[in-house]
Design a protein around this motif. Sequence first.
Motif, PDB file in Angstrom:
ATOM      1  N   GLY A  45       0.866  -1.232   0.053  1.00  0.00           N
ATOM      2  CA  GLY A  45       0.104  -0.163  -0.182  1.00  0.00           C
ATOM      3  C   GLY A  45       0.744   1.169  -0.133  1.00  0.00           C
ATOM      4  O   GLY A  45       2.096   1.197  -0.163  1.00  0.00           O
ATOM      5  N   HIS A  54      -0.266   9.583   1.360  1.00  0.00           N
ATOM      6  CA  HIS A  54      -1.485   9.056   0.858  1.00  0.00           C
ATOM      7  C   HIS A  54      -2.185   8.018   1.847  1.00  0.00           C
ATOM      8  O   HIS A  54      -3.558   8.218   1.787  1.00  0.00           O
ATOM      9  CB  HIS A  54      -1.268   8.190  -0.652  1.00  0.00           C
ATOM     10  CG  HIS A  54      -0.210   9.011  -1.219  1.00  0.00           C
ATOM     11  ND1 HIS A  54      -0.792   9.889  -2.426  1.00  0.00           N
ATOM     12  CD2 HIS A  54       1.013   8.772  -1.731  1.00  0.00           C
ATOM     13  CE1 HIS A  54       0.107  10.383  -3.128  1.00  0.00           C
ATOM     14  NE2 HIS A  54       1.277  10.000  -2.800  1.00  0.00           N
ATOM     15  N   TRP A  55      -1.789   7.150   2.192  1.00  0.00           N
ATOM     16  CA  TRP A  55      -2.403   6.322   3.466  1.00  0.00           C
ATOM     17  C   TRP A  55      -3.648   5.591   2.557  1.00  0.00           C
ATOM     18  O   TRP A  55      -4.542   5.370   3.027  1.00  0.00           O
ATOM     19  CB  TRP A  55      -3.079   7.038   4.662  1.00  0.00           C
ATOM     20  CG  TRP A  55      -1.997   7.717   5.352  1.00  0.00           C
ATOM     21  CD1 TRP A  55      -1.862   9.183   5.418  1.00  0.00           C
ATOM     22  CD2 TRP A  55      -0.877   7.278   6.077  1.00  0.00           C
ATOM     23  NE1 TRP A  55      -0.746   9.580   6.167  1.00  0.00           N
ATOM     24  CE2 TRP A  55      -0.321   8.342   6.649  1.00  0.00           C
ATOM     25  CE3 TRP A  55      -0.395   5.975   6.157  1.00  0.00           C
ATOM     26  CZ2 TRP A  55       0.932   8.225   7.400  1.00  0.00           C
ATOM     27  CZ3 TRP A  55       0.684   5.721   7.117  1.00  0.00           C
ATOM     28  CH2 TRP A  55       1.238   6.991   7.555  1.00  0.00           C
ATOM     29  N   GLU A  56      -3.107   4.828   1.465  1.00  0.00           N
ATOM     30  CA  GLU A  56      -3.846   4.108   0.652  1.00  0.00           C
ATOM     31  C   GLU A  56      -3.487   2.674   0.767  1.00  0.00           C
ATOM     32  O   GLU A  56      -2.514   1.969   0.060  1.00  0.00           O
ATOM     33  CB  GLU A  56      -3.795   4.368  -0.790  1.00  0.00           C
ATOM     34  CG  GLU A  56      -4.244   5.754  -0.981  1.00  0.00           C
ATOM     35  CD  GLU A  56      -6.052   5.812  -0.817  1.00  0.00           C
ATOM     36  OE1 GLU A  56      -6.449   4.771  -0.998  1.00  0.00           O
ATOM     37  OE2 GLU A  56      -6.555   6.943  -0.854  1.00  0.00           O
ATOM     38  N   GLU A  57      -4.204   1.796   1.658  1.00  0.00           N
ATOM     39  CA  GLU A  57      -3.613   0.369   1.866  1.00  0.00           C
ATOM     40  C   GLU A  57      -4.059  -0.379   0.764  1.00  0.00           C
ATOM     41  O   GLU A  57      -3.404  -1.590   0.494  1.00  0.00           O
ATOM     42  CB  GLU A  57      -4.474  -0.058   3.057  1.00  0.00           C
ATOM     43  CG  GLU A  57      -5.885  -0.176   2.963  1.00  0.00           C
ATOM     44  CD  GLU A  57      -6.317  -0.698   4.284  1.00  0.00           C
ATOM     45  OE1 GLU A  57      -7.684  -1.163   4.425  1.00  0.00           O
ATOM     46  OE2 GLU A  57      -5.917  -0.914   5.448  1.00  0.00           O
ATOM     47  N   ASP A  58      -5.091  -0.106  -0.316  1.00  0.00           N
ATOM     48  CA  ASP A  58      -5.552  -0.837  -1.473  1.00  0.00           C
ATOM     49  C   ASP A  58      -4.550  -0.704  -2.669  1.00  0.00           C
ATOM     50  O   ASP A  58      -4.740  -1.336  -3.655  1.00  0.00           O
ATOM     51  CB  ASP A  58      -6.974  -0.690  -1.856  1.00  0.00           C
ATOM     52  CG  ASP A  58      -7.883  -1.032  -0.735  1.00  0.00           C
ATOM     53  OD1 ASP A  58      -7.418  -2.227   0.033  1.00  0.00           O
ATOM     54  OD2 ASP A  58      -9.166  -0.669  -0.688  1.00  0.00           O
ATOM     55  N   ALA A  59      -3.521   0.441  -2.538  1.00  0.00           N
ATOM     56  CA  ALA A  59      -2.651   0.481  -3.547  1.00  0.00           C
ATOM     57  C   ALA A  59      -1.700  -0.702  -3.654  1.00  0.00           C
ATOM     58  O   ALA A  59      -1.402  -1.237  -2.700  1.00  0.00           O
ATOM     59  CB  ALA A  59      -2.111   1.710  -3.334  1.00  0.00           C
ATOM     60  N   ALA A 102      -4.962  16.023  -3.912  1.00  0.00           N
ATOM     61  CA  ALA A 102      -5.209  14.934  -4.806  1.00  0.00           C
ATOM     62  C   ALA A 102      -4.957  15.416  -6.229  1.00  0.00           C
ATOM     63  O   ALA A 102      -5.070  16.200  -6.876  1.00  0.00           O
ATOM     64  CB  ALA A 102      -6.573  14.524  -4.793  1.00  0.00           C
ATOM     65  N   SER A 124      -1.799   7.659  -9.247  1.00  0.00           N
ATOM     66  CA  SER A 124      -3.285   7.621  -9.218  1.00  0.00           C
ATOM     67  C   SER A 124      -3.515   6.365  -9.888  1.00  0.00           C
ATOM     68  O   SER A 124      -4.713   5.928  -9.910  1.00  0.00           O
ATOM     69  CB  SER A 124      -3.724   8.888 -10.029  1.00  0.00           C
ATOM     70  OG  SER A 124      -3.587   8.993 -11.343  1.00  0.00           O
ATOM     71  N   LEU A 134      -3.812   3.081  -7.560  1.00  0.00           N
ATOM     72  CA  LEU A 134      -4.568   2.812  -6.337  1.00  0.00           C
ATOM     73  C   LEU A 134      -5.803   1.769  -6.698  1.00  0.00           C
ATOM     74  O   LEU A 134      -6.390   1.502  -7.771  1.00  0.00           O
ATOM     75  CB  LEU A 134      -5.502   4.213  -6.099  1.00  0.00           C
ATOM     76  CG  LEU A 134      -4.438   5.431  -5.965  1.00  0.00           C
ATOM     77  CD1 LEU A 134      -5.432   6.597  -5.876  1.00  0.00           C
ATOM     78  CD2 LEU A 134      -3.713   5.070  -4.617  1.00  0.00           C
ATOM     79  N   ASP A 135      -6.542   1.351  -5.431  1.00  0.00           N
ATOM     80  CA  ASP A 135      -7.692   0.495  -5.565  1.00  0.00           C
ATOM     81  C   ASP A 135      -7.350  -0.800  -6.479  1.00  0.00           C
ATOM     82  O   ASP A 135      -8.366  -1.258  -7.164  1.00  0.00           O
ATOM     83  CB  ASP A 135      -9.069   1.292  -5.864  1.00  0.00           C
ATOM     84  CG  ASP A 135     -10.135   0.361  -5.714  1.00  0.00           C
ATOM     85  OD1 ASP A 135     -10.328  -0.536  -4.713  1.00  0.00           O
ATOM     86  OD2 ASP A 135     -10.982   0.626  -6.450  1.00  0.00           O
TER      87      ASP A 135
END
Length: 284
Positions: free
Chosen positions: A25, A30-35, A154, A274, A277-278
């Motif tokens: 992630g 960002h703190w995006e664990e799904d990246a 963003a 970008s 992500l996800d």
Amino acid sequence: MLEWCLNYVQVPDTGGVYFIPAFGGLLAPHWEEDARGALLGMTAFTTRGHVVRALLEAICFQTREVLEAMMLDTSQETKARTLSRGLSSALNDDQQQQHEQKGPGSPVAAMLHKSASYADHKASIAAAARDADAAEAAANGSPEQKSDHSAFPAAAADGAVAAGVVDHVAEGLEVKVAPGFNMSLNLLRVDGGATHNDTLMQLQSDILQVLVQRPKFQETTALGAALAAGLTVGLWDENFVLKHPSAENYSTFRPSVSKEDAAKRFRHWQKAVSRCLDLADLAT
């Protein structure tokens, strides 16, 4: 690893290749664990050198992201404290009763209500800054100036950064929160094993648009431990330990690209981020 990289960084750029090391992630800011990690922009002409250079640039881009987030956050807190002090002192003005009569709907009363929670509720800082902008614009008789006070802008679909938040100047890296509340970075001091790589240090200076200083002895943690131990047993005194190193003990890297080029490359990096992500559901 870095020594291996040096053998292959023989290209002037990445050829449009961007490496996103989001293996677990994306962390700060960002703190995006799904990246998930990604290597983007490869073509039939991509070489090993392009990939290796993209790996080094990823370190520099991530450093810039964290520094900008730190500077923006610090600027917001500084502005909030300044506003809180100024608004608190306003209660002692001759106009105090006038504002109280206007009730909670007055700009000063509303801001005072918010300023009380600055220390405990960090999220209110951005709202307070926006309200202050509106109040200042109204006092000056000018239209309200809208600013983006989010913790980190963003990236848009084309990789563009929200206007009015980050301004890159030739003298260094500058973050603007609102008129009169800016924070700039003009010098970055580095240490550690990765700093042995001259290419990495030059890339860092280019992407940040600041001077990067590297000490002759890069293992600063080990040096600090040795100095602390020597100080404890009386091998040397505090004056020796705290003495500032002379200029000849540093190597200085200066930006070799324009701020426009650095900003463009950073926008491309944000666009690449970008795209990663996800992606966690790909493994299910």
